[in-house]
Write a protein that holds these residues in place. Structure first.
Motif, PDB file in Angstrom:
ATOM      1  N   GLN A 138       0.860  -1.172   0.000  1.00  0.00           N
ATOM      2  CA  GLN A 138       0.000   0.000   0.000  1.00  0.00           C
ATOM      3  C   GLN A 138       0.905   1.232   0.000  1.00  0.00           C
ATOM      4  O   GLN A 138       1.683   1.434   0.939  1.00  0.00           O
ATOM      5  N   LYS A 139       0.807   2.031  -1.048  1.00  0.00           N
ATOM      6  CA  LYS A 139       1.718   3.153  -1.223  1.00  0.00           C
ATOM      7  C   LYS A 139       0.941   4.429  -1.497  1.00  0.00           C
ATOM      8  O   LYS A 139      -0.006   4.440  -2.279  1.00  0.00           O
ATOM      9  N   PHE A 140       1.379   5.501  -0.844  1.00  0.00           N
ATOM     10  CA  PHE A 140       0.750   6.803  -1.038  1.00  0.00           C
ATOM     11  C   PHE A 140       1.841   7.847  -1.215  1.00  0.00           C
ATOM     12  O   PHE A 140       2.825   7.874  -0.466  1.00  0.00           O
ATOM     13  N   THR A 155       7.731  16.547  -1.699  1.00  0.00           N
ATOM     14  CA  THR A 155       7.148  15.240  -2.013  1.00  0.00           C
ATOM     15  C   THR A 155       7.205  14.366  -0.778  1.00  0.00           C
ATOM     16  O   THR A 155       8.254  14.230  -0.143  1.00  0.00           O
ATOM     17  N   ALA A 156       6.070  13.767  -0.425  1.00  0.00           N
ATOM     18  CA  ALA A 156       5.985  12.852   0.709  1.00  0.00           C
ATOM     19  C   ALA A 156       5.535  11.487   0.207  1.00  0.00           C
ATOM     20  O   ALA A 156       4.593  11.392  -0.583  1.00  0.00           O
ATOM     21  N   VAL A 157       6.214  10.428   0.658  1.00  0.00           N
ATOM     22  CA  VAL A 157       5.909   9.062   0.230  1.00  0.00           C
ATOM     23  C   VAL A 157       5.794   8.176   1.459  1.00  0.00           C
ATOM     24  O   VAL A 157       6.654   8.222   2.351  1.00  0.00           O
ATOM     25  N   GLY A 158       4.739   7.374   1.494  1.00  0.00           N
ATOM     26  CA  GLY A 158       4.551   6.411   2.566  1.00  0.00           C
ATOM     27  C   GLY A 158       4.204   5.049   1.999  1.00  0.00           C
ATOM     28  O   GLY A 158       3.411   4.951   1.054  1.00  0.00           O
ATOM     29  N   VAL A 159       4.803   3.985   2.544  1.00  0.00           N
ATOM     30  CA  VAL A 159       4.571   2.627   2.066  1.00  0.00           C
ATOM     31  C   VAL A 159       4.290   1.730   3.263  1.00  0.00           C
ATOM     32  O   VAL A 159       5.061   1.717   4.240  1.00  0.00           O
ATOM     33  N   ASN A 188       3.031  -5.362   8.132  1.00  0.00           N
ATOM     34  CA  ASN A 188       2.627  -4.514   9.252  1.00  0.00           C
ATOM     35  C   ASN A 188       3.628  -3.410   9.528  1.00  0.00           C
ATOM     36  O   ASN A 188       3.622  -2.801  10.602  1.00  0.00           O
ATOM     37  N   ILE A 189       4.497  -3.147   8.574  1.00  0.00           N
ATOM     38  CA  ILE A 189       5.538  -2.137   8.745  1.00  0.00           C
ATOM     39  C   ILE A 189       5.244  -0.951   7.833  1.00  0.00           C
ATOM     40  O   ILE A 189       4.935  -1.122   6.651  1.00  0.00           O
ATOM     41  N   GLY A 237      -1.970  -4.934  -4.431  1.00  0.00           N
ATOM     42  CA  GLY A 237      -1.306  -3.705  -4.070  1.00  0.00           C
ATOM     43  C   GLY A 237      -2.084  -2.504  -4.563  1.00  0.00           C
ATOM     44  O   GLY A 237      -2.783  -2.564  -5.584  1.00  0.00           O
ATOM     45  N   LEU A 238      -1.968  -1.406  -3.817  1.00  0.00           N
ATOM     46  CA  LEU A 238      -2.655  -0.174  -4.178  1.00  0.00           C
ATOM     47  C   LEU A 238      -1.676   0.986  -4.043  1.00  0.00           C
ATOM     48  O   LEU A 238      -0.998   1.106  -3.016  1.00  0.00           O
ATOM     49  N   ALA A 239      -1.588   1.806  -5.065  1.00  0.00           N
ATOM     50  CA  ALA A 239      -0.718   2.976  -5.035  1.00  0.00           C
ATOM     51  C   ALA A 239      -1.506   4.191  -5.477  1.00  0.00           C
ATOM     52  O   ALA A 239      -2.192   4.172  -6.506  1.00  0.00           O
TER      53      ALA A 239
END
Length: 276
Positions: free
Chosen positions: A27-29, A42-46, A50-51, A269-271
């Motif tokens: 799961q990526k945003f 730019t901000a990225v979170g993955v 569970n991490i 997966g979802l991005a």
């Protein structure tokens, strides 16, 4: 034919992108905030299992200078300063990370008159040296790359490749993994109106005489929607759907199924990438 060839790292890139780019099973945003003043963020979170990991990257551009500063979840700070046209057809970049005092690196790119060169040297007493070069034009290019570790006095890599590119197809032959693996790739634009493309990559490992393959396709349902498929010799089937719901803002869904396992294993997966 004419123009400067692409860097060595882009030999076979068109087929490689079709077969691998944007496939993601986590799961990526990401959120990109541009600015007319030259400052971007730019901000990225993955989230993987569970991490959760992420980073924030800020970029400032002024004239021929760009400064990138990235901070990740583990408090590592990476800084990169890039200078373009410091010399004709040349770009130089200095990067380093904190607290890794051995991470400093100088990269230089040059492209002109049928030659594209990339060099890198570590900024420490025992640096890692890397050099890649390609000669030719925009249609045909031949090149190679080497890496040498001065600490161990050994080569870390030596690869070579050749590519042939046209608007409707691209073919490449690459000898990689220190000459142990031969890769041949081909991508073809089947239908220019619908944007349908197919690609295949064959690999041969000389040490074990093993062969492998990967085939895939890309179809543009409409100007904003892309569907991709992929099948590999190890029995994994993948599907990707991507929608540009507003300019440069994308939603991508990926799925992969392993047909060779006794227990059904489906990875999803979802991005989401937003750019206001």
């Amino acid at each position: 034919m004419g123009g400067c060839p692409a860097p060595f790292s882009e030999i076979g890139k068109r087929a490689r992108d079709l077969l691998t780019k944007d496939y993601n099973y986590d799961q990526k945003f990401s959120l990109a905030i541009p600015s007319s003043t030259g400052m971007g963020l730019t901000a990225v979170g993955v989230k993987k299992d569970n991490i959760f990991v992420g980073d924030i990257n800020s970029q400032y551009k002024s004239g021929n200078t760009a400064v990138d500063v990235k901070v990740d979840t583990y408090s590592n700070v990476t800084t990169k300063v890039t200078l373009t046209d410091l010399l004709p057809s040349t770009k130089a970049a200095v990067s380093f990370s904190i607290p890794d005092h051995k991470s400093g690196k100088l990269d230089i790119e040059y492209g002109r008159d049928g030659v594209a060169m990339n060099s890198s040297i570590g900024l420490n007493p025992t640096p890692l040296l890397e050099l890649a070069a390609a000669i030719g034009c925009s249609d045909v290019a031949f090149g190679g790359e080497i890496g040498f570790d001065t600490a161990s006095s050994s080569f870390t890599k030596y690869n070579a490749g050749i590519s042939f590119n046209k608007p409707d197809f691209s073919a490449a032959l690459i000898l990689t993994d220190k000459g142990q693996i031969l890769k041949a790739s081909y991508v073809h634009l089947v239908n220019p109106l619908s944007g349908t493309e197919v690609a295949a990559e064959m690999t041969h490992r000389f040490s074990t005489l093993e062969n492998g393959f990967c085939i895939g396709s890309l179809h543009r349902v409409d100007p904003f929607t892309v569907v991709k498929t992929r099948f590999t010799d190890n029995g994994k089937v993948a599907l990707l759907g991507q929608r540009e719901w507003r300019p440069k803002s994308l939603v991508t869904v990926s799925a992969e199924y392993d047909t060779k396992t006794t227990i059904a294993t489906l990875k999803l997966g979802l991005a989401i990438a937003l750019k206001p």
